[in-house]
Design a protein around this motif. Structure first.
Motif, short mmCIF file in Angstrom:
data_model
loop_
_atom_site.label_atom_id
_atom_site.label_comp_id
_atom_site.label_asym_id
_atom_site.label_seq_id
_atom_site.Cartn_x
_atom_site.Cartn_y
_atom_site.Cartn_z
N GLY A 181 -6.60 17.10 8.11
CA GLY A 181 -5.37 16.84 8.01
C GLY A 181 -4.86 15.80 7.42
N PRO A 182 -3.68 15.29 6.98
CA PRO A 182 -3.11 14.25 6.17
C PRO A 182 -3.34 13.06 7.28
N ASN A 183 -3.75 11.89 6.63
CA ASN A 183 -3.29 10.78 7.64
C ASN A 183 -2.77 9.74 6.88
N THR A 184 -2.12 8.86 7.46
CA THR A 184 -1.33 7.76 6.64
C THR A 184 -1.26 6.31 7.16
N THR A 185 -1.33 5.45 6.21
CA THR A 185 -0.98 4.12 6.76
C THR A 185 0.27 3.87 6.12
N VAL A 186 1.17 3.32 7.33
CA VAL A 186 2.58 3.19 7.04
C VAL A 186 3.07 1.59 6.94
N ASP A 187 3.73 1.36 5.76
CA ASP A 187 4.14 -0.13 5.42
C ASP A 187 5.54 -0.20 5.96
N MET A 188 5.78 -1.01 7.21
CA MET A 188 6.80 -0.99 7.95
C MET A 188 7.82 -2.28 7.81
N GLY A 189 7.31 -2.85 6.84
CA GLY A 189 8.15 -4.28 6.39
C GLY A 189 7.05 -5.25 6.52
N MET A 190 8.36 -6.43 6.34
CA MET A 190 7.70 -7.97 6.49
C MET A 190 8.01 -8.64 7.87
N ARG A 191 7.19 -9.26 8.57
CA ARG A 191 7.47 -10.31 9.37
C ARG A 191 6.90 -11.50 9.69
N ASP A 192 7.66 -12.68 9.54
CA ASP A 192 6.83 -13.78 9.38
C ASP A 192 5.91 -14.16 8.34
N GLY A 193 6.37 -13.54 6.95
CA GLY A 193 5.49 -13.43 6.03
C GLY A 193 4.30 -12.42 5.79
N LEU A 194 4.19 -11.56 6.73
CA LEU A 194 3.08 -10.49 6.70
C LEU A 194 3.60 -9.40 6.82
N VAL A 195 2.75 -8.15 6.06
CA VAL A 195 3.12 -6.86 6.07
C VAL A 195 2.76 -6.39 7.30
N VAL A 196 3.80 -5.62 8.13
CA VAL A 196 3.45 -5.11 9.34
C VAL A 196 3.30 -3.68 9.24
N GLY A 197 2.52 -2.96 9.80
CA GLY A 197 2.50 -1.44 9.56
C GLY A 197 1.36 -0.76 10.81
N GLU A 198 1.15 0.52 10.65
CA GLU A 198 0.67 1.33 11.31
C GLU A 198 -0.29 2.37 10.64
N ILE A 199 -1.30 2.80 11.19
CA ILE A 199 -2.08 3.97 10.77
C ILE A 199 -1.67 5.05 11.88
N TRP A 200 -1.31 6.29 10.91
CA TRP A 200 -1.02 7.48 11.93
C TRP A 200 -2.20 8.60 11.72
N ILE A 201 -2.97 8.92 12.63
CA ILE A 201 -4.06 10.14 12.23
C ILE A 201 -3.72 11.26 13.29
N PRO A 202 -3.46 12.36 13.18
CA PRO A 202 -3.39 13.44 13.85
C PRO A 202 -4.57 13.83 14.56
N VAL A 203 -4.49 13.96 15.94
CA VAL A 203 -5.47 14.20 16.87
C VAL A 203 -5.25 15.50 17.77
N VAL A 204 -6.35 15.74 18.31
CA VAL A 204 -6.36 16.92 19.29
C VAL A 204 -7.12 16.42 20.39
N ARG A 205 -6.65 16.75 21.81
CA ARG A 205 -7.57 16.47 22.96
C ARG A 205 -8.84 17.47 22.90
N LYS A 206 -9.78 16.74 23.58
CA LYS A 206 -11.00 17.50 23.63
C LYS A 206 -11.22 18.19 24.89
#
Length: 159
Positions: free
Chosen positions: A134-159
């Motif tokens: 499935g699709p996964n994404t890195t998310v640019d959430m803006g700037m803080r203290d001169g740095l780009v802040v973000g997250e990676i979101w990967i859909p997962v299932v429980r084993k």
């Protein structure tokens, strides 16, 4: 293991402008260059700014998805709108997501770092959950203290 969280997310839609990655999936340097060239092009020709006009928030999404056995990469925004320039409406399912947070000097640096942590450390060591595609994404959430802040979101299932 690297710091991460598992978060429940509602389903959401990202409208994207994309390209097919030509490098072998194991050629990290080749993929990184292709993505950097793509982002440079869509910033210069105004397509990214056009996408931003229909966004429901300020986040910019860098989406990776396999489509018809092709490795695709998209620049996108969260929206229910469409645009003629857009190449794909990407549906992210409701469910649990692996989330890794970080910051970097540029979005490219941040995206590469988060991808490396998620796919190189967290997922290989995970015992209770797995990425099954499935699709996964890195998310640019803006700037803080001169740095780009973000997250990676990967859909997962429980084993």
């Amino acid at each position: 293991m690297a710091d991460f969280t598992l978060e429940e997310k509602d389903g959401f839609t990202v409208l994207g402008i994309g390209m097919e990655l030509q490098s072998d999936y194991r050629d990290f340097a080749g993929i990184t260059k292709e993505k950097a060239d793509f982002w440079s092009a869509i910033k210069q020709d105004g397509r990214l700014d056009t996408l931003k006009t229909v966004a429901t928030n300020d986040y910019i999404f860098a989406v990776n998805e396999a489509v018809n056995s092709k490795m695709m990469h998209y620049a996108g925004v969260m929206t229910e709108a469409t645009l003629p320039e857009a190449t794909r409406v990407i549906q992210f399912p409701k469910g649990e997501y692996l989330v890794v947070k970080g910051e970097g000097k540029t979005f490219d640096e941040l995206s590469n770092m988060l991808t490396g942590i998620a796919f190189g450390q967290v997922l290989p060591e995970a015992k209770d959950f797995a990425y099954v595609g499935g699709p996964n994404t890195t998310v640019d959430m803006g700037m803080r203290d001169g740095l780009v802040v973000g997250e990676i979101w990967i859909p997962v299932v429980r084993k």
